[in-house]
Design a protein around this motif. Structure first.
Motif, PDB file in Angstrom:
ATOM      1  N   THR A  87       0.846  -1.195   0.000  1.00  0.00           N
ATOM      2  CA  THR A  87       0.000   0.000   0.000  1.00  0.00           C
ATOM      3  C   THR A  87       0.882   1.245   0.000  1.00  0.00           C
ATOM      4  OG1 THR A  87      -0.075   0.203   2.418  1.00  0.00           O
ATOM      5  CG2 THR A  87      -1.771  -1.197   1.369  1.00  0.00           C
ATOM      6  N   GLU A 113       4.561   5.081  10.666  1.00  0.00           N
ATOM      7  CA  GLU A 113       3.242   5.415  10.105  1.00  0.00           C
ATOM      8  C   GLU A 113       2.881   6.869  10.412  1.00  0.00           C
ATOM      9  OE1 GLU A 113       0.400   2.465  11.311  1.00  0.00           O
ATOM     10  OE2 GLU A 113       1.102   1.027   9.794  1.00  0.00           O
ATOM     11  N   HIS A 129      -4.169   3.879   2.122  1.00  0.00           N
ATOM     12  CA  HIS A 129      -4.418   2.439   2.151  1.00  0.00           C
ATOM     13  C   HIS A 129      -4.727   1.856   0.767  1.00  0.00           C
ATOM     14  CE1 HIS A 129      -4.056   2.516   6.452  1.00  0.00           C
ATOM     15  NE2 HIS A 129      -4.909   3.531   6.502  1.00  0.00           N
TER      16      HIS A 129
END
Length: 255
Positions: free
Chosen positions: A101, A122, A139
């Motif tokens: 992703t 992240e 995503h």
């Protein structure tokens, strides 16, 4: 005693490179200050991309010295890894991992090379995806994004490593015309933040508005370099004048 802040962040001294018997770079001398924005232009085959690929050792040189942020790249070994950790690069082709992703593409290097936890990586990735104005794509997979969006992901991915220097190798040349602006706008934002940037591009509007210095290459040599106003307004070398004339006529033909 010299002030270390006066030292260039990138220095190339008498750099020469061959592919077999063909000399692709000849006697390149270049110094770049921290925070300086350089646009490199010139006809196809003039050595522009090879030059910037030497700055993070994607290409090796046979003669000369390359020093990046005080580290001599031409000394090899661990110095190469140390420099690559400080230098982000964005290519013509986006080079995203298709099976990951967007978020995973951006977190992979910080976790592996910087030792960040997944949560840290992240958080950093989302910061930079927001910075390039595509956090909602985190995503999705690369194939689900437009070319312009994929190139902005490539920029975000490079920024996730907190580089001191960004290299761009014709970042808009694989894009449809309507996607070029969104990538250039992202790069303009980086320039305004004070990022040291070297950009190989044919986007002369970008060069005029963003560059501190425009470098013109031909036949593997730096032929001319000047601030944009001087470069475009009063080019000194005949090859520079020919190149700018061709660019102008091609723009007029396409408009």
């Amino acid at each position: 005693m010299t002030d270390p802040t006066d030292q260039p962040i990138i220095r190339l001294e008498a750099v020469n490179k061959w592919y077999g018997t063909f000399q692709v770079l000849t006697d390149i001398d270049l110094s770049v200050r921290a925070g300086e924005r350089i646009v490199i232009c010139g006809p196809s085959g003039s050595g522009k991309s090879t030059l910037i690929r030497c700055i993070n050792r994607l290409e090796t040189v046979q003669q000369g010295r390359i020093v990046v942020d005080g580290i001599e790249l031409t000394a090899g070994g661990k110095n190469v890894d140390a420099v690559r950790a400080e230098v982000g690069m964005v290519f013509q082709q986006f080079n995203l991992f298709p099976h990951l992703t967007i978020l995973q593409n951006c977190t992979l290097a910080p976790m592996r090379s910087r030792g960040m936890s997944k949560a840290q990586a992240e958080e950093v990735a989302m910061k930079y995806l927001t910075r390039v104005r595509i956090p909602e794509q985190a995503h999705k997979y690369p194939s689900q994004l437009s070319g312009g969006q994929q190139q902005r992901v490539a920029i975000a991915r490079a920024l996730c490593m907190a580089p001191k220097i960004m290299l761009f190798d014709e970042p808009t040349s694989a894009l449809d015309p309507e996607m070029v602006k969104e990538v250039l706008d992202t790069m303009i934002g980086l320039a305004e933040d004070g990022m040291t940037m070297l950009c190989v591009t044919h986007e002369m509007g970008f060069a005029r508005s963003v560059a501190d210095r425009v470098i013109f290459m031909a036949d593997g040599r730096i032929v001319e370099q000047a601030p944009p106003a001087e470069f475009f307004g009063n080019p000194k070398h005949e090859k520079t004048r020919q190149f700018l004339g061709q660019i102008l006529s091609s723009h007029q033909a396409s408009s």
